[in-house]
Design a protein around this motif. Structure first.
Motif, PDB file in Angstrom:
ATOM      1  N   UNK A 349       0.856  -1.263  -0.201  1.00  0.00           N
ATOM      2  CA  UNK A 349       0.152   0.198  -0.142  1.00  0.00           C
ATOM      3  C   UNK A 349       0.862   1.386   0.109  1.00  0.00           C
ATOM      4  N   UNK A 350       0.291   2.258  -0.561  1.00  0.00           N
ATOM      5  CA  UNK A 350       1.012   3.723  -0.504  1.00  0.00           C
ATOM      6  C   UNK A 350       1.377   4.034   0.921  1.00  0.00           C
ATOM      7  N   UNK A 351       0.252   3.993   1.675  1.00  0.00           N
ATOM      8  CA  UNK A 351       0.320   4.423   3.170  1.00  0.00           C
ATOM      9  C   UNK A 351       0.172   3.263   4.150  1.00  0.00           C
ATOM     10  N   UNK A 352       0.932   3.300   5.054  1.00  0.00           N
ATOM     11  CA  UNK A 352       0.985   2.364   6.013  1.00  0.00           C
ATOM     12  C   UNK A 352       0.573   3.138   7.495  1.00  0.00           C
ATOM     13  N   UNK A 353      -0.680   3.034   7.833  1.00  0.00           N
ATOM     14  CA  UNK A 353      -1.224   3.867   9.131  1.00  0.00           C
ATOM     15  C   UNK A 353      -1.244   2.816  10.185  1.00  0.00           C
ATOM     16  N   UNK A 354      -0.278   3.153  11.070  1.00  0.00           N
ATOM     17  CA  UNK A 354      -0.023   2.403  12.392  1.00  0.00           C
ATOM     18  C   UNK A 354      -1.105   3.221  13.388  1.00  0.00           C
ATOM     19  N   UNK A 355      -2.088   2.292  13.738  1.00  0.00           N
ATOM     20  CA  UNK A 355      -3.207   2.905  14.555  1.00  0.00           C
ATOM     21  C   UNK A 355      -2.811   2.274  16.124  1.00  0.00           C
ATOM     22  N   UNK A 356      -2.307   3.220  16.701  1.00  0.00           N
ATOM     23  CA  UNK A 356      -1.673   3.104  18.159  1.00  0.00           C
ATOM     24  C   UNK A 356      -2.744   3.862  19.073  1.00  0.00           C
ATOM     25  N   UNK A 404       8.344   2.897   3.591  1.00  0.00           N
ATOM     26  CA  UNK A 404       8.214   4.454   3.336  1.00  0.00           C
ATOM     27  C   UNK A 404       6.613   4.734   3.845  1.00  0.00           C
ATOM     28  N   UNK A 405       6.372   6.051   3.996  1.00  0.00           N
ATOM     29  CA  UNK A 405       5.138   6.419   4.145  1.00  0.00           C
ATOM     30  C   UNK A 405       4.253   5.721   5.171  1.00  0.00           C
ATOM     31  N   UNK A 406       5.053   5.644   6.452  1.00  0.00           N
ATOM     32  CA  UNK A 406       4.286   5.277   7.772  1.00  0.00           C
ATOM     33  C   UNK A 406       3.737   6.578   8.386  1.00  0.00           C
ATOM     34  N   UNK A 407       2.413   6.499   9.150  1.00  0.00           N
ATOM     35  CA  UNK A 407       1.942   7.464   9.868  1.00  0.00           C
ATOM     36  C   UNK A 407       1.352   6.806  10.961  1.00  0.00           C
ATOM     37  N   UNK A 408       1.499   7.474  12.181  1.00  0.00           N
ATOM     38  CA  UNK A 408       0.722   6.929  13.265  1.00  0.00           C
ATOM     39  C   UNK A 408      -0.292   7.789  13.790  1.00  0.00           C
ATOM     40  N   UNK A 409      -1.388   7.105  13.857  1.00  0.00           N
ATOM     41  CA  UNK A 409      -2.548   7.789  14.499  1.00  0.00           C
ATOM     42  C   UNK A 409      -2.976   7.290  15.786  1.00  0.00           C
ATOM     43  N   UNK A 410      -3.364   8.229  16.941  1.00  0.00           N
ATOM     44  CA  UNK A 410      -3.716   7.794  18.205  1.00  0.00           C
ATOM     45  C   UNK A 410      -4.761   8.847  18.717  1.00  0.00           C
ATOM     46  N   UNK A 411      -5.072   8.425  20.169  1.00  0.00           N
ATOM     47  CA  UNK A 411      -5.829   9.361  20.757  1.00  0.00           C
ATOM     48  C   UNK A 411      -5.340   9.365  22.352  1.00  0.00           C
TER      49      UNK A 411
END
Length: 519
Positions: A349-356, A404-411
């Motif tokens: 995938x273009x983007x790898x979102x790591x849901x932490x 490449x293109x890892x993004x971390x999303x969190x709360x």
């Protein structure tokens, strides 16, 4: 209980069967029919289908029709699945092998097991399967619902953020945890700082902390009483993970429960919570490890989402100052860490979102009053220690493998922020720069901001949090936050926007994808 439906079976169900089921007689008195008690949900949607969920008020068969048009012309009727007391009358059905990128409508009824001629009124939901082509993808994320005693207040419009998110027509919600506050009481009234009164919808089970299985279930069902939440769930699939408040505040295996708990075993509370959590959400269940929460969700050529579980495998919430990796410093644990590495390495995938469910560098104390103990990853300024050793390991791996293109999303921390991780500013520098975005609460008290540690060099690019002396603001104060992500199909650009419940765009950035190694 989950049933799998093949595409062949879905697409070749006889029209006569459809007519026969739809034409079944109903009792004239609506009160005698089964009831769908908390709306419908879909979740864990991929290119081939997704999971649908509903709950009845009695032993029933859940019957699902699937169509590609809102009129339900040529709808297919699927084999029924039982909703029994053992699962609190919930039922989940996995719809498989649907066409990619397809708008899918589903209609749910419950048929009384004791009186098969009697069925409920229908409830309708929808979802779009993930694309096979490079079309635009849009999703929202956040966490923290019904926390700090802020429940459903009809005078304030209920859980308003869900109505705001719904207006964006996202492909899915990434729910970052604290789906409930099992340790939080919902009182009928809360006096506000300005002398006004916040008035909650109440249920008996929320008058105390959750300890029994039914009390954990009730905490989830409480949120589903909100009109905004039910309308959102019927239209937007959920990718859900858990954090601490599904069990109790800051829980780990070493948790010493406060006096409010008659049940003294944190392990038993966690087991009951996990069962309720899996019953109440439309998750694809693991055959390899039943009850597993961490999983990969593929959402087309542009996006893979890696859902982490930062509760089930962690060590104790101690000081976590270890310099060598071992059980005391586990946060993800070795198996989950290895799974994440494999998934990132194999992702195309273009983007790898790591849901932490927890941020990487925001300091969260286990004992906030005494500013001691470790609840999150961050251990304070300096080189990696304790739980930070896992983050150092995964960041080093991402760099060395050319991912490449890892993004971390969190709360988790109840405010909104954007952090840019710069190795030039870090104590540990063996990683490529990346972004972490923080959103929430969706409907809970607003807090913060917290202190950052410098181990991985976070730079604060944006923050929205209460000022000094303004902690635990109610939802009516307006400081409820969610994140919105849009990936443009043609270019692969990712735009991340942090918004409040009034839908004000507080901050935004557009990220250009980097080309990866040929694979």
């Amino acid at each position: 209980m989950t049933i799998r439906i093949s595409r062949r079976r879905l697409l070749t169900t006889a029209a006569a069967t459809s007519i026969g089921v739809l034409a079944m007689p109903y009792l004239s008195r609506a009160a005698d029919r089964p009831q769908i008690t908390h709306g419908v949900q879909s979740g864990d949607v991929g290119a081939d289908g997704g999971v649908v969920w509903a709950r009845a008020d009695r032993p029933s068969h859940m019957m699902v029709e699937v169509a590609t048009t809102e009129s339900f012309s040529h709808a297919k009727v699927l084999p029924p699945i039982a909703a029994l007391p053992e699962s609190d009358f919930t039922a989940k059905m996995l719809l498989e092998n649907l066409p990619a990128g397809q708008e899918t409508f589903y209609r749910v009824r419950f048929r009384d097991l004791a009186h098969p001629a009697i069925s409920s009124e229908p409830a309708i939901g929808r979802f779009r399967t993930a694309p096979a082509d490079r079309r635009d993808v849009s999703f929202v994320w956040g966490g923290d619902v019904a926390g700090q005693g802020w429940g459903i207040n009809p005078d304030d419009g209920g859980m308003v953020t869900f109505a705001t998110m719904r207006r964006h027509r996202p492909d899915f919600l990434l729910h970052s945890g604290d789906t409930i506050y099992a340790d939080g009481v919902i009182a009928a009234e809360v006096k506000l700082a300005d002398g006004k009164v916040w008035k909650n919808v109440t249920i008996p089970e929320k008058a105390k902390v959750a300890e029994t299985l039914d009390e954990f279930r009730a905490a989830h069902k409480y949120n589903f009483l909100d009109d905004n939440v039910r309308a959102f769930n019927a239209e937007v699939p959920i990718f859900v993970q858990w954090d601490d408040h599904e069990v109790t505040n800051n829980w780990s295996a070493s948790k010493q429960l406060p006096a409010a708990y008659k049940e003294r075993s944190i392990g038993l509370l966690a087991a009951r919570s996990a069962r309720a959590f899996h019953e109440m959400y439309p998750m694809r269940e693991s055959l390899a490890e039943p009850g597993r929460i961490y999983r990969t969700l593929h959402y087309g050529p542009h996006l893979d989402v890696f859902m982490l579980d930062e509760r089930s495998y962690r060590g104790a919430n101690g000081e976590n100052q270890q310099t060598a990796y071992g059980p005391e410093s586990y946060f993800l644990g070795p198996d989950q860490l290895a799974w994440l590495k494999r998934g990132l390495l194999n992702s195309r995938a273009t983007w790898k979102v790591i849901a932490s469910d927890m941020p990487l560098s925001i300091i969260v104390y286990d004992d906030a009053a005494n500013r001691s103990g470790s609840e999150a990853f961050a251990q304070g300024d300096g080189p990696p220690r304790g739980r930070e050793l896992e983050i150092a390991d995964i960041l080093r791996f991402i760099k060395s493998a050319g991912i490449v293109n890892t993004v971390w999303l969190t709360a988790d921390v109840h405010y909104a922020a954007a952090h840019y991780y710069n190795p030039d500013k870090a104590q540990f520098q063996d990683f490529e720069p990346f972004w972490e975005f923080v959103a929430g609460p969706l409907h809970a008290g607003t807090f913060g901001p917290n202190q950052l540690d410098n181990t991985f060099g976070p730079e604060v690019k944006f923050i929205k949090a209460p000022g000094q002396g303004q902690q635990n603001l109610p939802p009516s104060a307006g400081m409820q936050f969610f994140g919105h992500v849009r990936i443009e199909g043609a270019t692969g650009q990712m735009t991340v926007t942090l918004r409040d419940r009034a839908d004000v765009a507080l901050w935004s950035t557009t990220l250009d994808p980097r080309p990866g190694k040929p694979g």
